[in-house]
Design an enzyme around this catalytic site. Sequence first.
Site, mmCIF file in Angstrom:
data_model
loop_
_atom_site.group_PDB
_atom_site.id
_atom_site.type_symbol
_atom_site.label_atom_id
_atom_site.label_comp_id
_atom_site.label_asym_id
_atom_site.label_seq_id
_atom_site.Cartn_x
_atom_site.Cartn_y
_atom_site.Cartn_z
ATOM 1 N N LYS A 283 -116.515 -34.149 -23.203
ATOM 2 C CA LYS A 283 -115.608 -33.656 -24.244
ATOM 3 C C LYS A 283 -116.447 -33.255 -25.464
ATOM 4 C CE LYS A 283 -111.104 -34.731 -26.276
ATOM 5 N NZ LYS A 283 -109.909 -35.579 -26.158
ATOM 6 N N GLU A 367 -95.407 -43.978 -23.488
ATOM 7 C CA GLU A 367 -94.443 -44.322 -24.544
ATOM 8 C C GLU A 367 -93.309 -45.201 -24.015
ATOM 9 O OE1 GLU A 367 -95.660 -41.296 -24.010
ATOM 10 O OE2 GLU A 367 -96.690 -40.775 -25.868
ATOM 11 N N ARG A 395 -89.736 -39.643 -24.934
ATOM 12 C CA ARG A 395 -90.102 -40.171 -23.606
ATOM 13 C C ARG A 395 -89.495 -41.540 -23.368
ATOM 14 N NH1 ARG A 395 -94.939 -38.061 -21.139
ATOM 15 N NH2 ARG A 395 -94.253 -35.922 -20.696
HETATM 16 C C1 LIG Z 1 -96.114 -37.547 -24.227
HETATM 17 C C2 LIG Z 1 -97.345 -37.299 -25.063
HETATM 18 N N1 LIG Z 1 -97.921 -38.341 -25.693
HETATM 19 C C3 LIG Z 1 -99.005 -38.148 -26.468
HETATM 20 C C4 LIG Z 1 -99.550 -36.896 -26.621
HETATM 21 C C5 LIG Z 1 -100.723 -36.676 -27.559
HETATM 22 N N2 LIG Z 1 -101.930 -36.290 -26.829
HETATM 23 C C6 LIG Z 1 -102.279 -35.022 -26.717
HETATM 24 S S1 LIG Z 1 -103.713 -34.823 -25.880
HETATM 25 C C7 LIG Z 1 -103.870 -36.513 -25.691
HETATM 26 C C8 LIG Z 1 -105.046 -37.079 -24.976
HETATM 27 C C9 LIG Z 1 -105.201 -36.407 -23.660
HETATM 28 O O1 LIG Z 1 -106.376 -36.912 -23.035
HETATM 29 P P1 LIG Z 1 -106.852 -36.168 -21.740
HETATM 30 O O2 LIG Z 1 -105.694 -35.881 -20.879
HETATM 31 O O3 LIG Z 1 -107.937 -36.961 -21.186
HETATM 32 O O4 LIG Z 1 -107.379 -34.736 -22.274
HETATM 33 P P2 LIG Z 1 -108.759 -34.383 -22.982
HETATM 34 O O5 LIG Z 1 -108.388 -34.092 -24.429
HETATM 35 O O6 LIG Z 1 -109.685 -35.541 -22.829
HETATM 36 O O7 LIG Z 1 -109.246 -33.163 -22.268
HETATM 37 C C10 LIG Z 1 -102.811 -37.164 -26.258
HETATM 38 C C11 LIG Z 1 -102.634 -38.631 -26.283
HETATM 39 C C12 LIG Z 1 -98.905 -35.829 -25.955
HETATM 40 N N3 LIG Z 1 -99.336 -34.533 -26.099
HETATM 41 N N4 LIG Z 1 -97.832 -36.048 -25.181
#
Ligand SMILES: Cc1ncc(C[n+]2csc(CCOP(=O)(O)OP(=O)(O)O)c2C)c(N)n1
Length: 616
Positions: A283, A367, A395
Amino acid sequence: MKRNLAEYNFPEDLKNMSGEELELLSYAIRDFLVDKISLTGGHLASNLGVVELTIALHRFYDCPKDKIIWDVGHQSYVHKILTGRANRFDTLRQTGGMSGFPKSGESEYDAYDTGHSSTSLSAAAGMAAARDIKNEDYNVVAVIGDGSLTGGMAYEALNNIGASKSKVIVILNDNGMSISRNIGGISKHLGKLRTSNKYLDAKKNIKENISRIPAVGEGLAKGLSGAKDWLKYALLSGGVMFEELGFTYLGPIDGNDIPSVLGILEQAQNVRGPVFIHVMTKKGKGYRNAELNPNKYHGIGPFDPETGAEKFPAGVTSSKVMGETLVKLADDDDRIVAITAAMGTATGLAEFAEKYPKRYFDVGIAEAHAVTFAAGLAKSDMKPLVAIYSSFLQRAYDQIVEDVCLQNLPVVFAIDRAGLVGADGETHHGLLDISYLSSIPNLTILSPSDGNDLKAMLSYAFSLNSPVAIRYPRGNCDYDENREETFNGRNVRLSSGKDVDIWAVGSMLKRAEKAKELLELRGIHAGVVSVRTIKPIDMSVISSNCRNIVTIEDGTALGGFGEKLSALVPASIKVTNFGWPDKFIEHGSCDDLYKLYKLDGESIAERISDRFEGKA
Ligand SMILES: Cc1ncc(C[n+]2csc(CCOP(=O)(O)OP(=O)(O)O)c2C)c(N)n1
Ligand SMILES: CC(=O)[C@@H](O)[C@H](O)COP(=O)(O)O
Ligand SMILES: [Mg+2]
């Protein structure tokens, strides 16, 4: 290589590029991302991590016939560059500009609109099922991050896809990070898989070396692989968890290496049934500041690309006030615990986590689980606070109803990003929480007008022995750390006016004050009521001679506070509700959107005076 990315005919041009040209393209894309996002802000680290993966996907597959779904979709900027939108990045996430998430209305290459985590596998399953029913022939690919794979919905889909035997290609983009470091058992398991090749090579070498010992070696080597070892060996050897669910597991491979990704996509093409491809990426790759601090550069405002410093750093945000207040309350009450669903830093809980690590729980992007987890804590005499963004809290609706409010448990919901959020747009505006919460029995709903209110409300919330939701907006708030506000559950009349009362819900108070000022200039005398308690509705501030009430709320008018007040006031009083209309509000700057939808102070004054002058 062309001078700039907008000159290419993507994705077609990818098909004719040599391996070296693809490599050079990855550098050009990284430079482009840092350059553009440093100006507009956006999700930088995640996109830097998927440059090679996305190049390989669009080289290998034939989109838009083949469908690629991006989980959450915050990492789809490279996909947008490679589908002809490089020339739109100056408008990224701006009013009228390109979205920061996949939008099928924006491009036929955006197979499915995302924004909330862990939905890509379910959508892919549905699209594959439709393909199979219609006997059509194309690939359905879901790209999901390791953080999003902590969301329960992903397992519901894995379970279903595995059983369906439908050809769905799941690509796990595993960078070991959610927004902060990824957590939980799944993340640990992935960690083992990530190292499994090394693990397996080491184990294989040990066995081969031992078995070469004359006479006794063979027996020893066999003895080495006792049941426990085999289980560990099998577990690690190839994602047996996914294999047991019915997938062919491929990987893990280096997702930042184009030939490796192309190779495994080729392998996957020859597999019948569901395929689970595990790629490992970094990342923030290619921009030092983001590599060193992927959390900070996950979602970042405009910044200086040289130093990495944000141009407009946050001031005192509601999240910060909430977090600081919670630490102080927890100092005096060791039953107070805090829960986040993978958004600990963003919701202001970093200080709490640091000071009370045993009373802080990051449950991953889960959530629904977070809320029922809180119910379990509350049932056991703890005093949990769950900090979740308004739109993500959607959610957990059933858990709020069935687990917390039906049992009337003392859970405090710190609903962050309630109201308009701006750049993230439709999927992230917190405009539904008043509507979706206010019909739930036993739930008290509060809305602070500033940071001092928020601080007072948190103390009040923990003093109740029942569920309380406090909703507050994204960004900076007015906060005077030397002023102690009190809160007793009541609304507050700030001024009186003989013509109309403006009831401002929470953070809309400043816009009400502005409207009052402008109305005076037109000879219309308005009073202002600060609505701090959305439910139960406090009618004590209604003035006896009032004939007109206008309510303003940073939430949908449908089912909002205004609608509920209208049902309670005497027939002699006319209530008009100003809230967001019955549509999904697009992305853009908050100032622009409040103006566009006539919810800024000036427009509110205009709309009220039009009514008085009989124009509306
Ligand atoms: C239901 C929900 N909860 C929280 C989020 C906030 N959120 C957006 S990206 C993320 C982390 C995602 O991590 P990953 O899937 O590993 O993607 P990366 O950024 O590492 O590529 C979070 C918690 C969201 N978009 N949707
Ligand atoms: C992609 C995603 O869902 C999060 O990164 C979200 O964009 C964060 O929003 P804030 O910028 O309001 O913290
Ligand atoms: Mg990740």
